[in-house]
Write an enzyme that holds these catalytic residues in place. Structure first.
Site, PDB file in Angstrom:
ATOM      1  N   CYS A   1      19.907  59.570  36.497  1.00 12.98           N
ATOM      2  CA  CYS A   1      21.175  60.298  36.558  1.00 12.98           C
ATOM      3  C   CYS A   1      21.624  60.452  38.009  1.00 12.98           C
ATOM      4  CB  CYS A   1      21.000  61.665  35.902  1.00 12.98           C
ATOM      5  SG  CYS A   1      22.497  62.654  35.968  1.00 12.98           S
TER       6      CYS A   1
ATOM      7  N   CYS B   1      23.221  63.746  38.908  1.00  8.32           N
ATOM      8  CA  CYS B   1      22.295  64.880  39.058  1.00  8.32           C
ATOM      9  C   CYS B   1      21.568  64.806  40.392  1.00  8.32           C
ATOM     10  CB  CYS B   1      21.204  64.888  37.987  1.00  8.32           C
ATOM     11  SG  CYS B   1      21.706  64.411  36.370  1.00  8.32           S
ATOM     12  N   ASP B   2      21.113  63.613  40.753  1.00  2.00           N
ATOM     13  CA  ASP B   2      20.153  63.505  41.855  1.00  2.00           C
ATOM     14  C   ASP B   2      20.691  62.799  43.096  1.00  2.00           C
ATOM     15  OD1 ASP B   2      18.294  64.710  40.198  1.00  2.00           O
ATOM     16  OD2 ASP B   2      17.685  62.801  39.323  1.00  2.00           O
TER      17      ASP B   2
END
Ligand code: NDP
Length: 315
Positions: free
Chosen positions: A136, A139-140
């Site tokens: 992701c 997300c990261d």
């Protein structure tokens, strides 16, 4: 132990599950919803959602899911922080067992178990999970600002992730196993136009290396041919974007799924081949996979379940 009974049992807590909960509870069906292992589903892993109608300034994934949950609870959905591990759909009422071994009987079941990102299956992906390996980018990606990273895959998701990362990172490699990108034309063009994205066509990743985290990937071009060439790329982030797998393993043998494991529904309804069992969201959708389309099918599933209960004089 006494069985717990409900007219509507909802498995899963993404936009489909909570929307089904909102509709079923507003219809006074007092649904029980099992949140599962990832409460809120995939959207809790993203940062901002900009394409869900009604949020002109965007909304954080976690916030949206919390609000959907609150909305379902407000009308009487009983949300349980548990996972359904076994189902028996051979006769009604259906029997569903949770991770504590408790059995629930249900006149109808709405399956909203979503999908999970696929991994290549390399032992190194496990070794470096959370240490450079992610599925992701939104997300990261933040952790890889000004660093070099790679995205695996050549579809729309991979392009989207690569474009997102290209705004944060110094350089983004796309590792694509074919000699073309499968993504839509507009996404292909956007990726090609980005100076800091380099596409490695006909390449497969065979390993990762690094001391305390990912420091590079081992790549093979034209694997298995006489042109085969092996080389390493120096990267700190390795992002998978090779598609998703529906979370339907526990239903195999109980309801019909397609060759990829997606639950088959009888369009335009959400009915499965088992009368009284309905499916909504990504577990039954290999095509659209959007929060808003999931929410839409969650609504339809609750209406279908209500109609089923009326038709069978269960209300
Ligand atoms: P896709 O299945 O479209 O693409 C998966 C990509 O991963 C392909 O390039 C595939 O390669 C590659 N891949 C799969 N397995 C492996 C493997 N083991 N090793 C290396 N590469 C692998 O998945 P997406 O998640 O990209 O998209 C799913 C659907 O969602 C599509 O319909 C897409 O259009 C849609 N979508 C739309 C978006 C948008 O419109 N903005 C955004 C995101 C998704 P190969 O081509 O060789 O099979």
């Amino acid at each position: 132990m006494e069985d717990k009974k409900t007219k509507v049992l909802i498995i899963g807590s993404g936009p489909a599950g909570f929307t089904a909960g909102i509709y079923a509870s507003r219809a006074n069906l007092r649904p029980i919803l099992f949140e599962g292992e990832q409460p809120g589903g995939q959207l809790t892993q993203t940062t901002e959602i900009e394409n869900f109608p009604g949020y002109p300034d965007g909304v954080q994934g976690m916030q949206m899911m919390n609000e959907l949950r609150d909305q379902a609870v407000r009308f009487g959905t009983q949300v349980l922080s548990r996972t359904i591990t076994e189902v028996h759909f051979s006769e009604r009422p259906f029997r569903c067992t949770d991770d504590r071994g408790e059995v629930y009987t249900a006149e109808t079941v709405i399956i909203c178990t979503g999908a999970s990102a696929k991994y290549l299956g390399l032992p190194d992906e496990e070794k470096y999970r959370g240490l450079g390996v992610s599925a992701c980018a939104t997300c990261d990606g933040f952790f890889y600002r000004k660093k070099d990273v790679a995205v695996v895959g050549g579809g729309d998701t991979a392009c989207e992730e690569a474009l997102y990362l290209s705004t944060l990172c110094r350089k983004v490699y796309m590792i694509v196993r074919k000699d073309y990108l499968r993504a839509s034309k507009v996404m292909r063009q956007r990726v090609m136009d980005k100076e800091n994205i380099e596409i490695l066509f006909r390449c497969n990743t065979v390993g990762l290396f690094g001391e305390d985290g990912v420091e590079g990937a081992r790549i093979v071009r034209d694997m298995g041919t006489e042109l085969e060439e092996r080389f390493d790329i120096a990267i700190e982030g390795f992002f998978l974007a090779i598609g998703h797998k529906p979370n339907t393993d526990i239903f195999k043998g109980q309801i019909e799924v397609d060759e990829l494991g997606y639950i088959k529904t009888e369009a335009p309804y959400t009915s499965t081949n088992v009368p009284g069992v309905f499916a909504a969201g990504d577990c039954a959708d290999p095509i659209y996979r959007q929060a808003v389309t999931s929410a839409g099918t969650g609504c339809r599933a609750a209406l279908d379940a209500e109609r089923f209960l009326v038709d069978h004089n269960i209300l």
